[in-house]
Design an enzyme around this catalytic site. Structure first.
Site, PDB file in Angstrom:
ATOM      1  N   TRP A   1       0.686  -1.099   0.033  1.00  0.00           N
ATOM      2  CA  TRP A   1       0.005  -0.044   0.123  1.00  0.00           C
ATOM      3  C   TRP A   1       0.792   1.429  -0.017  1.00  0.00           C
ATOM      4  CZ3 TRP A   1      -0.226   3.781   3.745  1.00  0.00           C
ATOM      5  CH2 TRP A   1      -1.425   4.876   3.512  1.00  0.00           C
ATOM      6  N   HIS A   2       1.870   1.135   0.678  1.00  0.00           N
ATOM      7  CA  HIS A   2       2.978   2.349   0.665  1.00  0.00           C
ATOM      8  C   HIS A   2       3.384   2.682  -0.546  1.00  0.00           C
ATOM      9  CE1 HIS A   2       2.481   1.431   5.078  1.00  0.00           C
ATOM     10  NE2 HIS A   2       2.879   2.843   5.137  1.00  0.00           N
ATOM     11  N   GLY A   3       3.756   1.847  -1.479  1.00  0.00           N
ATOM     12  CA  GLY A   3       4.024   2.072  -2.921  1.00  0.00           C
ATOM     13  C   GLY A   3       4.302   1.139  -3.649  1.00  0.00           C
TER      14      GLY A   3
ATOM     15  N   PHE B   1       2.322   8.222  -0.775  1.00  0.00           N
ATOM     16  CA  PHE B   1       2.018   7.233  -0.755  1.00  0.00           C
ATOM     17  C   PHE B   1       0.505   7.156  -1.020  1.00  0.00           C
ATOM     18  CE2 PHE B   1       5.371   6.538   2.807  1.00  0.00           C
ATOM     19  CZ  PHE B   1       6.297   6.347   1.890  1.00  0.00           C
TER      20      PHE B   1
END
Length: 464
Positions: free
Chosen positions: A320-322, A464
């Protein structure tokens, strides 16, 4: 309970004003999409599309009787949300991974780079939580305007916290008394957030983190170790600083947001850490990923493989962060460490072993900090280089270790040891002063912050 018509009419201009302000905030200085003679900011188009699509799916879902038909609509809605997020954020990442695996056997197209709309990760997760909560019956379907304001509300739009509809919409329906706004507490939160961001996070970023992680092969052992500690302090101050500002701005508008950080580096276990760090994301992953997978009772592979649920949840949280392999590996690492910790905890309980809290706190901090090496690095090769420099670069003299850097790192980490009651007393004391004195205190504070700060960088979680 329904909303009285006069209250609704009273709130209508406010809702429209907030909606317009949110789109101006989101679209300012962003890439444009061209529709003939009309050009609109990309993030605004994506957000508006998300609002319309999710409202349509919610309306369609709630028209179905409870059962399979409603489940199918929910599944389609979640798939569309994940598909939009995946297209913008993970399309090129997936193609690149496929090229590495299949390029020799199958000809795959090369795609041009794609601009990721700002805030897409946050409003997508909020939209999914709203859909699922409506399906579960924990909240009622709201009007289109209320849903649009909820998903667009600008204070937390870019980097959280992830606010659920059940936490936000009831506050929006009740008229707010402008004279009852906790202005002093809000200003204290904003000032605290600015201090974390402008003084600690940005100075650490420019003086240590950016040059160190940008060229890890040049580091000596001491510089590499200091860079890792520096990143731990910078990331916390940057992200929690944004959260403080967001909560403070929302409070000025009459809204209470959930806390997102609770002194995470004082945690005595990884489980405790994730109950303190990015708390709204942790709760989201628990309620909408971990528990639906089966929690600690069962998994898709059977009751004996419940460990899969934890690893899958943390890996999804990392992704989810990248769109980068490092985020996937970091999430997997955190999942594995949580499993190891669970095993050690069970072993200690069976053998009546009591590990002192200070030992557990130090161990937890360093397990987390080791993970930040993966999180901060641009690639896994840079992770390898950083680890090599930590353990083999003793002959290289340090160049980044200065008194100011050491003080900033200590400040960023030790600031979490200040009890919340202390900041509460400071806010209460300031609130007893005349309004002119309060304005003078905060004005002088802002001038000092501006004088001490250097180059202001973008918020880390804004990407993000």
């Amino acid at each position: 309970m329904g909303v009285h018509k006069t209250n609704w009419l009273h709130r209508l201009p406010w809702k429209l004003m907030i909606l317009i302000a949110s789109y101006i905030f989101l679209g300012y200085h962003q890439p444009l999409l061209h529709f003939g003679p009309i050009s609109l900011p990309l993030p605004c188009v994506v957000l508006a599309s998300s609002i319309v699509i999710n409202y349509f799916f919610t309306h369609l879902m709630m028209k179905q009787a409870p059962g399979r038909a409603r489940q199918i609509v929910l599944a389609c809605a979640i798939a569309v949300n994940v598909g939009i997020l995946g297209y913008f954020k993970y399309r090129n990442f997936i193609i690149e991974q496929a090229h590495e695996v299949l390029s020799d056997s199958i000809a795959l197209p090369r795609l041009s780079s794609l601009i990721i709309p700002i805030a897409i990760s946050f409003f997508t997760f909020q939209a999914i939580s709203y859909l699922v909560d409506c399906y579960r019956g924990t909240i009622e379907k709201v009007s289109f305007l209320d849903f649009a304001v909820y998903l667009s509300f600008f204070p937390h739009l870019v980097a959280g916290p992830i606010v659920r509809a059940s936490e936000f919409i009831p506050q929006m329906r009740n008229p707010h008394n402008a004279r009852a706004v906790e202005g002093t507490r809000a200003a204290t939160l904003i000032a605290r957030g600015l201090f974390k961001k402008m003084i600690v996070a940005d100075l650490l970023y420019t003086q240590l983190v950016r040059p160190a992680f940008g060229a890890p092969q040049k580091l000596g052992s001491l510089d590499a170790i200091m860079a890792v500690y520096g990143y731990a302090a910078q990331l916390y101050c940057d992200f929690s600083g944004y959260t403080d500002i967001a909560i403070g701005v929302a409070l000025l508008l009459g809204f209470r947001f959930p806390e997102n950080f609770n002194r995470p580096y004082t945690a005595t276990s990884l489980r405790d850490f994730w109950q303190r760090w990015h708390m709204t994301l942790s709760r989201w992953l628990r309620d909408y990923v971990y528990i639906p997978l089966g929690g600690n009772k069962k998994s898709v592979f059977g009751a004996r493989f419940v460990a899969f649920n934890l690893i899958a949840t943390m890996t999804i949280g990392g992704l989810w962060h990248g769109a980068n392999t490092t985020f996937v590996v970091w999430g997997f690492y955190m999942g594995m460490m949580l499993l190891v910790e669970r095993g050690l905890r069970n072993f200690n309980e069976r053998h009546n072993i009591d590990v002192p809290a200070w030992v557990r706190r130090i161990l937890t901090f360093h397990v987390v900090t080791f993970g930040w090496i993966i999180f901060a690095s641009e690639s896994m090769s840079n992770v390898r280089i950083m680890l090599e420099r930590i353990f083999s670069g003793f002959s290289t003299p340090p160049t980044f270790i200065t008194a100011s850097v050491v003080i900033l790192i200590l400040c960023g980490i030790m600031i979490q040891s200040i009890p919340a009651s202390v900041t509460g007393r400071i806010s209460t004391t300031i609130s007893t002063k005349p309004i002119f004195a309060q304005a003078l205190i905060f004005g002088v504070g802002l001038m000092i912050l501006s004088a001490l700060s250097g180059t202001v960088s973008a918020f880390v979680y804004g990407f993000f």
